[in-house]
Write a protein that holds these residues in place. Structure first.
Motif, PDB file in Angstrom:
ATOM      1  N   GLN A 106       2.902  -2.335   4.512  1.00 31.16           N
ATOM      2  CA  GLN A 106       2.450  -2.962   3.270  1.00 31.16           C
ATOM      3  C   GLN A 106       2.652  -1.985   2.106  1.00 31.16           C
ATOM      4  OE1 GLN A 106       0.870  -4.069   6.355  1.00 31.16           O
ATOM      5  NE2 GLN A 106       2.385  -5.588   5.765  1.00 31.16           N
ATOM      6  N   LEU A 107       3.872  -1.995   1.583  1.00 30.07           N
ATOM      7  CA  LEU A 107       4.240  -1.032   0.539  1.00 30.07           C
ATOM      8  C   LEU A 107       4.148  -1.631  -0.854  1.00 30.07           C
ATOM      9  CD1 LEU A 107       7.303   0.681   2.274  1.00 30.07           C
ATOM     10  CD2 LEU A 107       4.931   1.451   2.209  1.00 30.07           C
ATOM     11  N   GLY A 108       3.536  -2.817  -0.955  1.00 28.88           N
ATOM     12  CA  GLY A 108       3.343  -3.419  -2.264  1.00 28.88           C
ATOM     13  C   GLY A 108       4.113  -4.723  -2.431  1.00 28.88           C
ATOM     14  N   LEU A 109       3.751  -5.462  -3.495  1.00 30.15           N
ATOM     15  CA  LEU A 109       4.335  -6.789  -3.717  1.00 30.15           C
ATOM     16  C   LEU A 109       5.848  -6.719  -3.933  1.00 30.15           C
ATOM     17  CD1 LEU A 109       3.938  -9.808  -4.135  1.00 30.15           C
ATOM     18  CD2 LEU A 109       3.353  -9.328  -6.524  1.00 30.15           C
ATOM     19  N   GLY A 110       6.297  -5.704  -4.676  1.00 30.74           N
ATOM     20  CA  GLY A 110       7.741  -5.571  -4.915  1.00 30.74           C
ATOM     21  C   GLY A 110       8.489  -5.415  -3.601  1.00 30.74           C
ATOM     22  N   HIS A 111       7.939  -4.604  -2.724  1.00 31.34           N
ATOM     23  CA  HIS A 111       8.554  -4.397  -1.410  1.00 31.34           C
ATOM     24  C   HIS A 111       8.517  -5.686  -0.593  1.00 31.34           C
ATOM     25  CE1 HIS A 111       8.349  -3.016   2.878  1.00 31.34           C
ATOM     26  NE2 HIS A 111       9.445  -2.393   2.478  1.00 31.34           N
ATOM     27  N   LYS A 188       9.623  -8.592 -24.162  1.00 31.46           N
ATOM     28  CA  LYS A 188      10.153  -7.341 -24.703  1.00 31.46           C
ATOM     29  C   LYS A 188       9.759  -6.195 -23.766  1.00 31.46           C
ATOM     30  CE  LYS A 188       9.810  -5.027 -29.154  1.00 31.46           C
ATOM     31  NZ  LYS A 188       8.989  -5.073 -30.361  1.00 31.46           N
ATOM     32  N   ARG A 189       8.631  -6.405 -23.054  1.00 30.80           N
ATOM     33  CA  ARG A 189       8.099  -5.344 -22.202  1.00 30.80           C
ATOM     34  C   ARG A 189       7.051  -5.961 -21.296  1.00 30.80           C
ATOM     35  NH1 ARG A 189       4.466  -0.611 -23.235  1.00 30.80           N
ATOM     36  NH2 ARG A 189       3.557  -1.776 -24.940  1.00 30.80           N
ATOM     37  N   ILE A 190       6.835  -5.338 -20.135  1.00 27.45           N
ATOM     38  CA  ILE A 190       5.714  -5.748 -19.288  1.00 27.45           C
ATOM     39  C   ILE A 190       5.101  -4.470 -18.716  1.00 27.45           C
ATOM     40  CG2 ILE A 190       7.173  -6.124 -17.232  1.00 27.45           C
ATOM     41  CD1 ILE A 190       5.374  -8.518 -16.552  1.00 27.45           C
ATOM     42  N   VAL A 191       3.776  -4.403 -18.720  1.00 25.30           N
ATOM     43  CA  VAL A 191       3.092  -3.168 -18.295  1.00 25.30           C
ATOM     44  C   VAL A 191       2.133  -3.516 -17.169  1.00 25.30           C
ATOM     45  CG1 VAL A 191       1.870  -1.131 -19.147  1.00 25.30           C
ATOM     46  CG2 VAL A 191       2.937  -2.709 -20.763  1.00 25.30           C
ATOM     47  N   GLU A 192       2.194  -2.765 -16.080  1.00 24.86           N
ATOM     48  CA  GLU A 192       1.301  -3.016 -14.950  1.00 24.86           C
ATOM     49  C   GLU A 192      -0.078  -2.401 -15.211  1.00 24.86           C
ATOM     50  OE1 GLU A 192       1.697  -4.930 -12.436  1.00 24.86           O
ATOM     51  OE2 GLU A 192       0.085  -4.320 -11.103  1.00 24.86           O
ATOM     52  N   THR A 221      15.929   0.026  -6.093  1.00 27.09           N
ATOM     53  CA  THR A 221      15.832   1.377  -6.667  1.00 27.09           C
ATOM     54  C   THR A 221      14.477   1.623  -7.334  1.00 27.09           C
ATOM     55  OG1 THR A 221      16.810   0.573  -8.705  1.00 27.09           O
ATOM     56  CG2 THR A 221      18.320   1.535  -7.094  1.00 27.09           C
ATOM     57  N   THR A 222      13.547   0.680  -7.189  1.00 29.94           N
ATOM     58  CA  THR A 222      12.241   0.858  -7.831  1.00 29.94           C
ATOM     59  C   THR A 222      11.387   1.824  -7.011  1.00 29.94           C
ATOM     60  OG1 THR A 222      12.354  -1.374  -8.731  1.00 29.94           O
ATOM     61  CG2 THR A 222      10.172  -0.360  -8.668  1.00 29.94           C
ATOM     62  N   GLU A 229       2.241   1.863  -4.715  1.00 29.47           N
ATOM     63  CA  GLU A 229       2.954   0.690  -4.199  1.00 29.47           C
ATOM     64  C   GLU A 229       4.220   0.413  -5.011  1.00 29.47           C
ATOM     65  OE1 GLU A 229       0.187  -2.579  -4.203  1.00 29.47           O
ATOM     66  OE2 GLU A 229      -0.637  -1.920  -2.273  1.00 29.47           O
ATOM     67  N   ILE A 230       5.177  -0.242  -4.359  1.00 33.87           N
ATOM     68  CA  ILE A 230       6.370  -0.677  -5.099  1.00 33.87           C
ATOM     69  C   ILE A 230       5.980  -1.948  -5.843  1.00 33.87           C
ATOM     70  CG2 ILE A 230       8.760  -1.486  -4.893  1.00 33.87           C
ATOM     71  CD1 ILE A 230       8.967   0.416  -2.447  1.00 33.87           C
ATOM     72  N   GLN A 231       5.914  -1.823  -7.168  1.00 43.80           N
ATOM     73  CA  GLN A 231       5.354  -2.891  -7.999  1.00 43.80           C
ATOM     74  C   GLN A 231       6.458  -3.827  -8.473  1.00 43.80           C
ATOM     75  OE1 GLN A 231       2.223  -3.357  -8.479  1.00 43.80           O
ATOM     76  NE2 GLN A 231       1.245  -1.398  -7.996  1.00 43.80           N
ATOM     77  N   LEU A 232       6.237  -5.114  -8.277  1.00 38.48           N
ATOM     78  CA  LEU A 232       7.177  -6.119  -8.791  1.00 38.48           C
ATOM     79  C   LEU A 232       7.286  -6.005 -10.317  1.00 38.48           C
ATOM     80  CD1 LEU A 232       8.974  -8.504  -8.058  1.00 38.48           C
ATOM     81  CD2 LEU A 232       6.962  -9.989  -8.125  1.00 38.48           C
ATOM     82  N   THR A 233       6.148  -5.731 -10.949  1.00 41.06           N
ATOM     83  CA  THR A 233       6.147  -5.601 -12.420  1.00 41.06           C
ATOM     84  C   THR A 233       7.102  -4.500 -12.879  1.00 41.06           C
ATOM     85  OG1 THR A 233       3.829  -6.233 -12.350  1.00 41.06           O
ATOM     86  CG2 THR A 233       4.624  -5.298 -14.417  1.00 41.06           C
ATOM     87  N   ASP A 234       7.158  -3.399 -12.153  1.00 38.62           N
ATOM     88  CA  ASP A 234       8.054  -2.298 -12.550  1.00 38.62           C
ATOM     89  C   ASP A 234       9.513  -2.746 -12.482  1.00 38.62           C
ATOM     90  OD1 ASP A 234       5.849  -0.729 -12.921  1.00 38.62           O
ATOM     91  OD2 ASP A 234       6.062   0.413 -11.062  1.00 38.62           O
TER      92      ASP A 234
END
Ligand code: UTP
Length: 293
Positions: A106-111, A188-192, A221-222, A229-234
């Motif tokens: 469970q490395l995060g939602l992005g993963h 323009k931007r998204i911040v976690e 590459t995130t 965690e590997i964040q989908l937002t990032d």
């Protein structure tokens, strides 16, 4: 090409709901008469989705069982004269194919989303978080609206947003729009999970996304971000920074997001659906009034 595939991540450990979630998935917790994830799947079907890929994990087999056709239960109901209850299993016969793959760590939602890449290939797809319902009792068509915007704008990503109270921005990915945000806006931007003072707005990501295949290139590459965690937002922020078309769609007034990931919001969600129950809602309301008086 119409989007007919939804990725539903359900692999998280649900630690904020321990001990409830020790051996059962939080996505199977009841909300009204259905487990949370059934509400999510039915929303997907209403949006034109015909293939659902669950990103699953340890202790989540109840989800697979729930969407099986249970021939034994069906004949039991028939033989015991309970044919009227067969209607409760109608969801088993939806015109949908289910697929399951494991997120082994469970490395995060992005993963979790990246785990879908081998099956998704180059098709555009929806991501719907398995622990969040949008709209009371099947009232939302936000995913349908997002798919339409994705097609119309030739976007790389479309994300649902809901305005939250200032003190809640710390829990979500928060949008900065290009110009004043309307019902649909360019990001323009998204911040976690920003600090309150640093939040560019109060528009919080609301558990539904539509992506083209570029999101996978980016996720590969995130690096691990907030919470390790590997964040989908990032990954979404990287798409925006690369000049890709990333748009927000706002939930309409009354189109609430019910995230059951913590006790406070789970209790509120359950209560709201119980109060809206066509058969027992009135009695629940009366009982609640008595308790409060
Ligand atoms: P959350 O971050 O709310 O879930 O993810 P969590 O990790 O289970 O929660 P806590 O903090 O331990 O209580 C939202 C959705 O994304 C899935 C979850 O199953 C949930 O449906 N998810 C999250 C994954 O599939 N994999 C992950 O690594 C993280």
């Amino acid at each position: 090409m119409p989007i007919d595939l939804a990725v539903v991540p359900v692999a998280g450990r649900g630690t904020r709901l321990l001990p409830l979630t020790k051996s059962q998935p939080k996505e199977m917790l009841p909300v009204g008469r259905r487990p949370v994830v059934q509400h999510v799947v039915e929303e997907m079907v209403r949006s034109g989705v015909r293939r659902i890929l669950f990103i699953t994990g340890a202790a989540k087999s109840a989800i697979e069982n729930h969407f099986d056709i249970d021939a034994e239960l069906i004949s039991h109901l028939r033989e015991s004269g309970k044919e009227d209850l067969l209607a409760e299993l109608a969801f088993e016969r939806e015109n949908v194919d289910y697929y399951f793959t494991r997120q082994r760590r469970q490395l995060g939602l992005g993963h979790a989303v990246l785990c879908a890449a081998p099956m998704v290939g180059d098709d555009p797809f929806v991501v719907a978080l398995g622990d969040t319902i949008i709209g009371l009792n099947d009232s939302s068509d936000v995913t349908r609206r997002m798919i339409d915007e994705f097609d119309r704008r030739g976007a790389d990503a479309v994300i649902a947003f809901q305005e939250v109270a200032a003190e809640d921005v710390v829990h979500y990915g928060i949008a900065e729009s290009e110009g004043k945000p309307g019902d649909v806006f360019r990001l323009k931007r998204i911040v976690e999970k920003p600090a309150i003072k640093e939040a560019p707005s109060r528009l919080a990501v609301a558990a539904r996304y539509v992506f083209g295949p570029r999101i996978f290139e980016t996720l590969r590459t995130t690096q691990a971000g907030k919470g390790g965690e590997i964040q989908l937002t990032d990954a979404i922020e990287q798409l925006i920074a690369a000049g890709r078309g990333v748009y927000g769609v706002r939930l309409a007034a009354g189109e609430s997001r019910y995230d059951i990931g913590n006790y406070e919001s789970y209790y509120r969600t359950f209560l709201e659906f119980a109060l809206a129950d066509p058969q027992y809602g009135g009695e629940v309301r009366a009982a609640l009034k008595r308790m409060l008086d």
